[in-house]
Design a protein around this motif. Structure first.
Motif, short mmCIF file in Angstrom:
data_model
loop_
_atom_site.label_atom_id
_atom_site.label_comp_id
_atom_site.label_asym_id
_atom_site.label_seq_id
_atom_site.Cartn_x
_atom_site.Cartn_y
_atom_site.Cartn_z
N THR A 121 16.64 25.49 1.71
CA THR A 121 15.82 25.64 0.50
C THR A 121 15.32 27.07 0.32
O THR A 121 14.88 27.44 -0.77
CB THR A 121 14.63 24.67 0.47
OG1 THR A 121 13.77 24.95 1.60
CG2 THR A 121 15.10 23.22 0.52
N SER A 131 17.51 19.82 5.07
CA SER A 131 16.26 20.57 4.94
C SER A 131 15.20 20.02 5.89
O SER A 131 15.21 18.84 6.22
CB SER A 131 15.75 20.45 3.49
OG SER A 131 14.48 21.03 3.35
N GLY A 148 12.24 20.09 4.79
CA GLY A 148 11.40 19.47 3.78
C GLY A 148 10.11 20.19 3.44
O GLY A 148 9.51 19.91 2.41
N LEU A 152 10.30 22.08 0.03
CA LEU A 152 11.02 21.37 -1.02
C LEU A 152 10.13 21.18 -2.24
O LEU A 152 9.08 20.56 -2.16
CB LEU A 152 11.47 20.01 -0.47
CG LEU A 152 12.51 19.24 -1.21
CD1 LEU A 152 13.83 20.01 -1.28
CD2 LEU A 152 12.74 17.90 -0.53
N THR A 153 10.55 21.73 -3.37
CA THR A 153 9.76 21.63 -4.59
C THR A 153 10.25 20.48 -5.46
O THR A 153 11.35 19.97 -5.28
CB THR A 153 9.85 22.93 -5.41
OG1 THR A 153 11.20 23.08 -5.88
CG2 THR A 153 9.43 24.15 -4.58
N ARG A 154 9.44 20.13 -6.42
CA ARG A 154 9.83 19.08 -7.38
C ARG A 154 11.09 19.49 -8.13
O ARG A 154 11.99 18.68 -8.35
CB ARG A 154 8.69 18.82 -8.36
CG ARG A 154 9.00 17.73 -9.35
CD ARG A 154 7.87 17.55 -10.35
NE ARG A 154 8.23 16.52 -11.28
CZ ARG A 154 7.53 15.43 -11.49
NH1 ARG A 154 6.41 15.24 -10.85
NH2 ARG A 154 7.95 14.53 -12.35
N ILE A 185 14.08 18.89 -5.94
CA ILE A 185 14.33 17.45 -5.86
C ILE A 185 15.02 16.96 -7.13
O ILE A 185 16.00 16.22 -7.08
CB ILE A 185 13.02 16.68 -5.61
CG1 ILE A 185 12.51 16.96 -4.20
CG2 ILE A 185 13.20 15.18 -5.85
CD1 ILE A 185 11.09 16.49 -3.94
N LEU A 220 16.68 15.01 5.28
CA LEU A 220 15.47 15.64 5.80
C LEU A 220 15.37 15.43 7.31
O LEU A 220 15.63 14.34 7.81
CB LEU A 220 14.23 15.04 5.13
CG LEU A 220 14.06 15.35 3.65
CD1 LEU A 220 12.86 14.61 3.08
CD2 LEU A 220 13.92 16.86 3.44
N VAL A 269 6.38 17.17 5.83
CA VAL A 269 7.64 16.43 5.70
C VAL A 269 7.38 15.06 5.09
O VAL A 269 8.13 14.60 4.21
CB VAL A 269 8.36 16.31 7.06
CG1 VAL A 269 9.63 15.49 6.93
CG2 VAL A 269 8.66 17.68 7.63
N HIS A 287 5.04 14.25 3.02
CA HIS A 287 4.81 14.47 1.59
C HIS A 287 6.13 14.72 0.86
O HIS A 287 6.33 14.25 -0.26
CB HIS A 287 3.83 15.62 1.35
CG HIS A 287 2.43 15.31 1.75
ND1 HIS A 287 1.73 14.19 1.31
CD2 HIS A 287 1.58 15.97 2.57
CE1 HIS A 287 0.52 14.19 1.84
NE2 HIS A 287 0.40 15.25 2.62
N ALA A 288 7.03 15.45 1.49
CA ALA A 288 8.35 15.72 0.87
C ALA A 288 9.12 14.41 0.69
O ALA A 288 9.77 14.20 -0.35
CB ALA A 288 9.15 16.70 1.72
N ARG A 324 7.54 12.64 -2.22
CA ARG A 324 7.90 13.30 -3.50
C ARG A 324 9.32 12.97 -3.90
O ARG A 324 9.62 12.72 -5.06
CB ARG A 324 7.72 14.82 -3.38
CG ARG A 324 6.33 15.31 -3.69
CD ARG A 324 6.29 16.83 -3.90
NE ARG A 324 7.07 17.62 -2.98
CZ ARG A 324 6.67 18.03 -1.78
NH1 ARG A 324 5.47 17.71 -1.35
NH2 ARG A 324 7.45 18.76 -1.02
#
Length: 175
Positions: free
Chosen positions: A77, A107, A109, A112-114, A117, A129, A154, A156-157, A160
């Protein structure tokens, strides 16, 4: 690369399932077992395009039905613009050759952005991940440069990704 009846075999007798493109040596974690020498080195566009082209040529010569790329690093990423470009180039080559294209981004994670994703979801690129346990078990191995664990980032990723319609696959390293 996914093969037909006869798969490619490497010098150690292992079947070749995919091609790993290491798009950068940079990483935002300092995992205890990592073998990557963390530098600012990154794959350039010309090298990436040449690698994709070589894979498609080899797949055609060997009667493969599909090719599979794993975009990795370091932390993929951190060079996501190149991942996007290589994906577009690989799609073009797949359309030209009639080969199926499968892709995955590996990744940790934490960055990692929205938008990333959503891109992966919309382009049908799998997300893998790295998660090496729950809570303290993960944090004992996968830390930021400051020594703090990365489990919550991670987790949270993962949330998301799922919340945005992308089901991540988990890659677990057992040491």
């Amino acid at each position: 690369m996914a093969g037909s009846a006869s798969s490619l075999i490497d010098a150690h007798g292992r079947r070749i399932d995919y091609v790993r493109l290491s798009v950068t040596d940079r990483c935002n974690l300092r995992c205890t077992y990592c073998y990557i020498n963390k530098t600012n080195r990154a794959m350039d566009e010309q090298t990436g395009r040449a690698a994709v082209d070589a894979v498609f040529r080899s797949a055609q010569r060997n009667d493969f039905q599909a090719v599979k790329f794993k975009y990795a690093g370091g932390e993929a990423t951190l060079n996501f613009d190149l991942v996007r470009m290589l994906h577009a180039h690989a799609q073009t080559r797949a359309n030209e050759t009639g080969l199926q294209l499968r892709e995955v981004v590996l990744s940790n994670g934490v960055g990692l952005t929205r938008a990333m994703i959503e891109f992966l979801r919309d382009e049908h690129i799998r997300l893998m991940l790295s998660l090496d346990g729950i809570g303290a078990a993960h944090d004992a191995q996968r830390v930021f440069a400051n020594g703090h664990g990365s489990f919550l980032a991670v987790a949270h990723a993962i949330d998301r990704a799922i919340g945005n319609g992308l089901s991540p696959h988990l890659s677990i390293t057992v040491t």
